[in-house]
Design a protein around this motif. Structure first.
Motif, short mmCIF file in Angstrom:
data_model
loop_
_atom_site.label_atom_id
_atom_site.label_comp_id
_atom_site.label_asym_id
_atom_site.label_seq_id
_atom_site.Cartn_x
_atom_site.Cartn_y
_atom_site.Cartn_z
N TRP A 1 0.84 -1.21 0.00
CA TRP A 1 0.00 0.00 0.00
C TRP A 1 0.87 1.26 0.00
O TRP A 1 0.60 2.20 -0.75
CB TRP A 1 -0.96 -0.01 1.20
N SER B 1 0.63 4.15 -2.78
CA SER B 1 0.22 5.49 -2.39
C SER B 1 1.28 6.51 -2.77
O SER B 1 0.96 7.64 -3.18
CB SER B 1 -0.05 5.51 -0.88
N GLY C 1 -15.21 11.19 -2.86
CA GLY C 1 -13.81 10.80 -2.99
C GLY C 1 -13.36 10.71 -4.45
O GLY C 1 -13.81 11.49 -5.29
N GLY D 1 -14.71 6.42 -4.24
CA GLY D 1 -14.25 6.58 -2.85
C GLY D 1 -12.74 6.50 -2.80
O GLY D 1 -12.05 7.39 -3.28
N THR D 2 -12.25 5.41 -2.25
CA THR D 2 -10.79 5.23 -2.20
C THR D 2 -10.23 4.75 -3.54
O THR D 2 -9.04 4.93 -3.81
CB THR D 2 -10.40 4.17 -1.16
N VAL E 1 -15.88 -3.25 -0.69
CA VAL E 1 -16.40 -1.90 -0.57
C VAL E 1 -15.26 -0.89 -0.63
O VAL E 1 -14.19 -1.14 -0.08
CB VAL E 1 -17.17 -1.82 0.77
N THR E 2 -15.48 0.23 -1.35
CA THR E 2 -14.41 1.23 -1.47
C THR E 2 -14.82 2.60 -0.93
O THR E 2 -14.01 3.50 -0.84
CB THR E 2 -13.99 1.42 -2.94
N LEU E 3 -16.10 2.75 -0.59
CA LEU E 3 -16.58 4.06 -0.14
C LEU E 3 -16.94 4.02 1.34
O LEU E 3 -17.59 3.08 1.79
CB LEU E 3 -17.82 4.45 -0.97
N GLY E 4 -16.51 5.05 2.07
CA GLY E 4 -16.92 5.17 3.46
C GLY E 4 -15.93 4.61 4.46
O GLY E 4 -16.06 4.82 5.65
N HIS E 5 -14.95 3.86 3.98
CA HIS E 5 -13.92 3.34 4.87
C HIS E 5 -12.57 3.85 4.41
O HIS E 5 -12.33 3.97 3.21
CB HIS E 5 -13.91 1.81 4.86
N SER E 6 -11.69 4.11 5.36
CA SER E 6 -10.37 4.60 4.98
C SER E 6 -9.54 3.46 4.41
O SER E 6 -9.83 2.28 4.65
CB SER E 6 -9.66 5.20 6.20
N GLU E 7 -8.51 3.82 3.67
CA GLU E 7 -7.60 2.82 3.11
C GLU E 7 -7.03 1.95 4.22
O GLU E 7 -6.92 0.74 4.09
CB GLU E 7 -6.45 3.51 2.35
#
Ligand SMILES: [Zn+2]
Ligand SMILES: [Zn+2]
Lengths: 170, 349
Positions: free
Chosen positions: B137, B141, B160, B170-171, B225-231
């Protein structure tokens, strides 16, 4: 092993489908796999979002059939919401704004959430932070004016101007 | 060129069979979907618009000096070579097919790949051996930050990173691990594991091909899921689930040794026998046999073969690799013969 569909050709496609946690195995030849849509030419996962989208959006599609507003199209790329329900892909970043109203329930269904909580791009993120800062200063300035504290209001006004000038120069 | 040279040239970093927890986790992968703000997505873009995207991404990557990446225009690359990149998991099967202005940047050891004009303008991927999601990661990044210095990514404060498909918004992050779970399969525990994993917001699929087989007991587990949670949360969740799966697989291996020792040894030795003496082996059969022998090595039942060899063979025996190593296109039957030759030569090397 022979293909389970035509019983003629060698099965070269071995599919494992997991439906509700239950595992099913299917053996097909390439031709049969394509014909039955198990191996699309686009190479997409048959259980991908695109293929399930029509199901998810069934009410939307029905409302299209009974006549969704004409001109319900993204002004930038020309994609209509109906097009979107067909392949599950947006055409450009502005589509998100165009279809804004319908996205919350859709994203909620996909992700369970509707607000980004992760990484923010540094450059653009800086711009966003500045925008928020300017908004706060404007509120402060209004308060200062209301309290007839004109000296302070002028000070804040200069600060806002400085921030805005910097922002434009980026 | 000797077979050894050819193999060395074709083995990328992640196939090395190394890395933390490598007896169960083959590789860790991070993918980030990014788009340029003012360009239409590839599915709506004209040839010229895609060209413009390519040009802008190539400029952005070339202007940074931290990471050495080489550009490949996929249109200039023969189909077989493109398939090779798919088998190495460096590009997606969709990306390998015909289309305008598709390209990929790779680094020397093929740890990093940046796909241009796939479903999104940019797909950053970092692939490393074993379980090392955090390091993977960080590198992804860092590359994201480097590109963002030159390019305005489509980003909304609310949603995002905007992407072509709403499942990536999102992410834009897809984190995944490729795991080898032969003992959970042999003990019929795989179904239970799959159900549990899907309840934790992760998806499981077989490797090699979207919607394809899970032969060789190899599975890819990734966040849904990619939206609503941090990486950070997404990666921590996958990490902890992976560790639990590793624990379960280890227990299942222990159980097999204690309760089914002779059956397991017999199965592994028979597999090793077929690999060593068959005249023809299909790629499906090869995957299953290699999987059994890898289990045998990891469990200490077979001890005269380097374990790295089996991880390598999982990729080297795929159709495009067999043809590449033999320097020509081969019919299915010819491939099956060449496949067993390759395996036998490699096991003796
Ligand atoms: Zn068939
Ligand atoms: Zn649009």
């Amino acid at each position: 092993m022979l293909c389970q569909r035509c019983n003629n050709k060698e099965a070269t496609v071995h599919l494992t489908k997991i439906v509700n946690g239950e595992k099913n195995e299917v053996f097909l030849c390439e031709e049969c796999a394509r014909e039955t849509g198990q191996l699309p030419f686009a190479g997409n996962d048959p259980f991908s979002f695109q293929n399930l989208l029509s199901g998810i959006l069934n009410p939307e599609i029905n409302s299209y059939n009974t006549g969704i507003k004409q001109g319900d199209k993204c002004g930038t790329c020309g994609l209509s919401y109906y097009d979107f329900t067909q392949n599950g892909l947006f055409g450009c970043a502005d589509c998100y704004e165009t279809f804004n109203d319908r996205l919350n329930p859709l994203l909620k269904r996909i992700h369970g959430e509707t607000v980004h909580n992760g990484k923010v791009p540094q450059r653009k993120g800086g711009h966003l932070r500045k925008k928020r800062q300017i908004k706060e200063l404007r509120d402060e300035m209004k308060d200062a004016v209301k309290n007839e504290n004109f000296e302070k209001a002028a000070e804040i006004r200069d600060k806002i101007k400085e921030l805005e000038d910097n922002d434009g120069g980026e | 060129m000797s077979l050894k040279d050819i193999i060395n040239n074709n083995v990328t970093h992640w196939i090395s069979g190394e890395g933390p927890d490598n007896e169960i986790v083959l590789s860790s992968r991070i993918r980030l979907a990014r788009n340029i703000e003012d360009e239409p997505y590839p599915n709506q873009a004209s040839k010229e618009e895609k060209q413009s995207v390519s040009k802008r991404v190539i400029e952005a990557i070339s202007s940074q000096k931290q990471l050495k990446l080489h550009y490949i225009n996929l249109a200039d690359m023969p189909e077989l070579e493109r398939d090779l990149l798919v088998e190495k998991h460096l590009i997606s099967p969709v990306h390998a097919r015909e289309g305008y202005e598709k390209g990929v940047f790779l680094d020397d050891n093929e740890r990093i790949s940046v796909m241009i004009n796939e479903e999104d303008h940019i797909r950053i991927q970092v692939l490393t051996p074993g379980l090392q999601l955090d390091e993977t990661w960080e590198l992804a990044s860092e590359l994201d930050d480097l590109l963002e210095r030159k390019l305005d990514f489509a980003f909304s404060e609310k949603w995002g990173y905007l992407s072509s498909c709403p499942t990536n918004v999102g992410t834009g992050l897809r984190a995944s691990v490729m795991v080898h779970l032969p003992a959970l399969s042999l003990t019929n525990n795989i179904g239970k594991m799959l159900t549990a994993v899907s309840k934790l917001g992760l998806t499981v699929r077989g490797i090699y091909g979207e919607g394809s087989e899970s032969n060789g007991s190899i599975y890819q587990i990734s966040n849904q899921v990619t939206l609503g949670h941090s990486e950070r949360d997404i990666i921590d969740n996958l990490n902890s689930v992976s560790k639990q799966i590793i624990g379960q697989e280890k227990q299942a291996r222990q159980y097999l040794l204690q309760e089914k020792e002779s059956e397991v040894i017999d199965r592994i030795r028979r597999s090793f026998g077929i690999l060593n003496f068959a005249y023809k082996i299909s790629s499906d059969e090869a995957m299953k046999l290699i999987s059994n022998v890898k289990l045998g090595i990891d469990m200490g039942i077979i001890d005269n073969v380097d374990k790295k060899v089996l991880s390598e063979l999982m990729v080297l025996t795929r159709p495009a690799h067999i043809q590449k190593i033999n320097g020509k296109e081969l019919s299915i039957s010819e491939r099956d013969i060449k496949r067993s030759e390759l395996i036998q030569t490699r096991l003796k090397m």
